[in-house]
Scaffold this active site. Structure first.
Site, PDB file in Angstrom:
ATOM      1  CG  HIS A 158      -2.141  -0.808   1.097  1.00  0.00           C
ATOM      2  ND1 HIS A 158      -2.974  -1.194   2.176  1.00  0.00           N
ATOM      3  CD2 HIS A 158      -2.352  -1.912   0.168  1.00  0.00           C
ATOM      4  CE1 HIS A 158      -4.067  -2.014   1.686  1.00  0.00           C
ATOM      5  NE2 HIS A 158      -3.589  -2.793   0.338  1.00  0.00           N
ATOM      6  CD  GLU A 190      -1.396   4.048   3.871  1.00  0.00           C
ATOM      7  OE1 GLU A 190      -2.262   4.195   4.763  1.00  0.00           O
ATOM      8  OE2 GLU A 190      -1.011   3.011   3.071  1.00  0.00           O
ATOM      9  CG  LEU A 232     -24.856   4.580 -24.766  1.00  0.00           C
ATOM     10  CD1 LEU A 232     -24.143   5.314 -26.162  1.00  0.00           C
ATOM     11  CD2 LEU A 232     -23.945   4.704 -23.663  1.00  0.00           C
ATOM     12  NE  ARG A 258     -12.336   1.110 -25.748  1.00  0.00           N
ATOM     13  CZ  ARG A 258     -12.269   0.415 -26.931  1.00  0.00           C
ATOM     14  NH1 ARG A 258     -11.328  -0.244 -27.417  1.00  0.00           N
ATOM     15  NH2 ARG A 258     -13.437   0.569 -27.653  1.00  0.00           N
TER      16      ARG A 258
END
Length: 359
Positions: free
Chosen positions: A44, A46, A297, A182
């Protein structure tokens, strides 16, 4: 925190279903370490931040402030809890952009840090930190993917000409931006007619990074297997009314090594697009780029099942007669860019579908 966000954005398309996260370690206004979550399943932000600290600066870690765009995790997933590492490194203060809505975190990381005596400040550039992870927040707060509708149209709002030949609307530069979209999406969806008429490959071959999972709505299984969508390059799911061989409880993503075509049967127990959305949620697919056709759509718009619309209009192309583009209503334009003879407009619903707050 601005630097955290810039770092986080570098991994777009590489970390889903994890969020984009950046981290910066500061000692007396000097950055001594920085990092971001680079790849799904790997360290990650951190961890990468602290590992970047030079040996000469490592004694400064217990006297520094850690900035991180999203709440540090407090659970064991594919990696150990980052909150535990922060405590172990004796970092005295952590500044957090926003809380993590994932139920295994959602305040637990902050609580663990505070209980260990770490000073925690939250809500720094909170809106921006949530914005960069809109699909992640939508997925965890609304139990569905983040749907992006995309289409290209002529200056007179046509998606295709009357002739049977495919009309190439976007210029090469806009086309590369579409392929970047994409690469940043977990999945890409088209309907039967688009697959038949255009025979698209639905990969991001003009942009680096992983291609999205291909989703095809073919209710009656009419599509011939000679089409490019059936080639074994990326995982593919065919949504239909007849055949089913998909494990709905498996994580089906572009990280999978399985490239075979799978079939998901729509049972008709609820509106089709909502049933499709439920299946994608169970598969942990967080974002879907809907590329057409016009009927599909329009169906998403009619159902109000969309979070963003990206419309490319070519200003110097008029066909007079052809397939009408969808009509966008109840939408707010939040961005626009011009690329030669193309204009790309970005919209969101007037009533935003999600108030991005942790539960």
């Amino acid at each position: 925190m601005v630097r955290c966000l810039a770092l986080a954005a570098k991994a777009a398309g590489h970390v889903a279903p994890n969020p984009l996260v950046g981290a910066v370690l500061v000692f007396q206004n000097r950055i001594i370490g920085e990092g971001f979550h680079r790849q799904y399943g790997q360290a990650h932000a951190e961890v990468n931040c602290l590992q970047s600290v030079k040996d000469i600066d490592r004694p400064l870690i217990p006297h520094s402030t850690l900035y991180v765009s999203l709440e540090p995790c407090a659970h064991y997933g594919k990696t150990p809890p980052c909150a535990d590492m922060i405590i172990r490194e004796r970092i005295p203060k952590v500044v957090i952009g926003c809380r993590d809505p994932f139920k295994a975190v959602n305040g637990r990381g902050i609580e663990k840090l505070q209980q260990a005596g770490v000073e925690v400040e939250t809500g720094v550039l909170e809106t921006e930190c949530k914005h960069i992870n809109k699909p992640f927040f939508t997925f965890h707060l609304m139990d569905r993917p983040y749907f992006i509708l995309k289409w290209a149209q002529t200056a007179d709002a046509k998606m295709n000409a009357r002739s049977k030949e495919r009309l190439m609307i976007t210029n090469p530069y806009s086309n590369r931006i579409v392929h970047r979209w994409r690469s940043e999406s977990a999945a890409i969806l088209v309907g039967t007619q688009t697959a038949l008429q255009d025979d698209p490959e639905l990969t991001n071959r003009y942009w680096e990074g992983p291609s999205p999972v291909r989703l095809v709505l073919d209710r009656d299984l009419r599509l011939p297997h000679t089409l490019k969508i059936f080639n074994p390059t990326v995982p593919t799911i065919i949504f239909n009314r007849q055949k089913d061989d998909l494990d709905r409880d498996a994580e089906f993503s572009f990280h999978s090594q399985e490239k075979e075509v799978r079939y998901a049967r729509l049972k008709g127990e609820k509106p089709m697009l909502h049933e499709l959305s439920d299946i994608l949620y169970r598969l942990k697919i967080q974002s879907v780029l809907v590329e057409g056709g016009a009927q599909l759509l329009t169906s998403f718009l009619a159902e109000g099942l969309w979070d963003e619309a990206r419309i490319i209009t070519r200003s110097d192309l008029v066909v007079h007669q052809g397939l009408d583009a969808p009509v966008l209503k109840g939408a707010l334009k939040f961005a626009e860019q011009k690329i030669m003879n193309d204009t790309i407009e970005y919209y969101q619903p007037e009533t935003v579908n999600i108030n991005i707050k942790s539960r």
